[in-house]
Design an enzyme around this catalytic site. Structure first.
Site, PDB file in Angstrom:
ATOM      1  N   HIS A  83       0.805  -1.219   0.000  1.00  0.00           N
ATOM      2  CA  HIS A  83       0.000   0.000   0.000  1.00  0.00           C
ATOM      3  C   HIS A  83       0.840   1.273   0.000  1.00  0.00           C
ATOM      4  CE1 HIS A  83       0.493  -0.464   4.479  1.00  0.00           C
ATOM      5  NE2 HIS A  83       0.548   0.855   4.427  1.00  0.00           N
ATOM      6  N   ASP A 113      -0.071  -7.687   1.066  1.00  0.00           N
ATOM      7  CA  ASP A 113       0.428  -6.333   1.277  1.00  0.00           C
ATOM      8  C   ASP A 113       1.964  -6.287   1.261  1.00  0.00           C
ATOM      9  OD1 ASP A 113       0.135  -3.558   1.626  1.00  0.00           O
ATOM     10  OD2 ASP A 113       0.367  -3.722   3.796  1.00  0.00           O
ATOM     11  N   GLY A 183       3.787   5.828   8.168  1.00  0.00           N
ATOM     12  CA  GLY A 183       5.149   5.926   7.654  1.00  0.00           C
ATOM     13  C   GLY A 183       5.986   4.718   8.037  1.00  0.00           C
ATOM     14  N   SER A 185       4.942   1.615   7.789  1.00  0.00           N
ATOM     15  CA  SER A 185       4.603   0.471   6.939  1.00  0.00           C
ATOM     16  C   SER A 185       5.786   0.068   6.063  1.00  0.00           C
ATOM     17  CB  SER A 185       3.411   0.819   6.050  1.00  0.00           C
ATOM     18  OG  SER A 185       2.257   1.033   6.814  1.00  0.00           O
TER      19      SER A 185
END
Length: 235
Positions: A83, A113, A183, A185
């Site tokens: 993402h 993801d 941030g 991720s």
């Protein structure tokens, strides 16, 4: 009776304070060692969103302007959260020394993801833990929270093998209370030896994206399986 209870409370507070003084330096030593070993393999990921010409501008609602990535397996290969880069028209990565380099999106796996990037730079792959950490084990997260550049937070493994949370169709999460914020991720969840045990993916909150101590990292086992699958696919 009241006086006795007060005495017990005082004694308990004293014991707690003593335990804090004894254990805190140990945790601090683990964090310092883990940072030194793992931080060279972690990068900030700066995507440019459609319709914009500068990284960070135009990020979709609920998406941080920047993210994080981890160098794995071989020089130049970086894993991040899908993402963070799925809609990006351009991606730049910034290493722990502040150097920037263009990145190519190799593959995006929305089901788990996970995304793969390739950079033309001698990145230092992180060591990956052989075994999953036990629940209660000390872990740290290295990530680019709020786009402020890399930092480290520490906590424990709160739960293992979490699935069915609802973030992704395919889930195998390590839950941790190590602080994670927008941030983070794509960041590295590491053990006390600086080895990768998971990739930060999601924050469980109700009304905001701020850390609430319930954070999820894709397990290293699932990460490697999906990365192997992506690498095996023709570009």
């Amino acid at each position: 009776m009241t006086r006795t209870l007060a005495t017990i409370r005082t004694l308990l507070l004293g014991v707690s304070a003593l335990l804090f003084l004894v254990t805190s330096p140990v945790a601090a030593d683990h964090a310092e060692k883990a940072w030194k070993l793992a931080s060279p393999a972690v990068v900030s990921v700066l995507p440019t969103w459609p319709g914009y010409n500068r990284p960070g501008f135009g990020a979709p609602p609920g998406t941080a302007p920047e993210g994080t990535g981890v160098a794995i397996l071989e020089p130049g290969l970086i894993v991040t959260a899908a993402h963070v880069v799925a809609r990006a028209t351009e991606v730049v990565v910034r290493d722990y020394e502040g150097k920037r380099v263009q990145a190519k999106i190799l593959a995006v796996d929305r089901e788990s993801d996970i995304a793969l990037l390739r950079v033309d730079a001698p990145t230092q792959p992180i060591e990956i833990a052989v075994a999953r950490p036990n629940t209660g084990a000390h872990v740290c997260a290295i990530a680019n929270a709020f786009g402020l550049d890399l930092s480290i937070t520490c906590g424990i493994v709160s739960a293992n093998a979490r699935s069915g949370i609802g973030f992704n169709p395919i889930e195998d999460f390590i839950q941790t209370d190590a602080a994670a914020n927008p941030g983070a991720s794509g960041g590295a969840l590491i053990d006390k030896e600086g080895r990768l045990v998971g990739m930060l993916s999601a924050i469980f909150t109700k009304e905001s994206d701020a850390n609430a101590g319930v954070n999820f990292a894709v397990s290293a086992e699932l990460l490697l399986k999906r990365v192997d699958k992506m690498l095996a696919q023709p570009n």
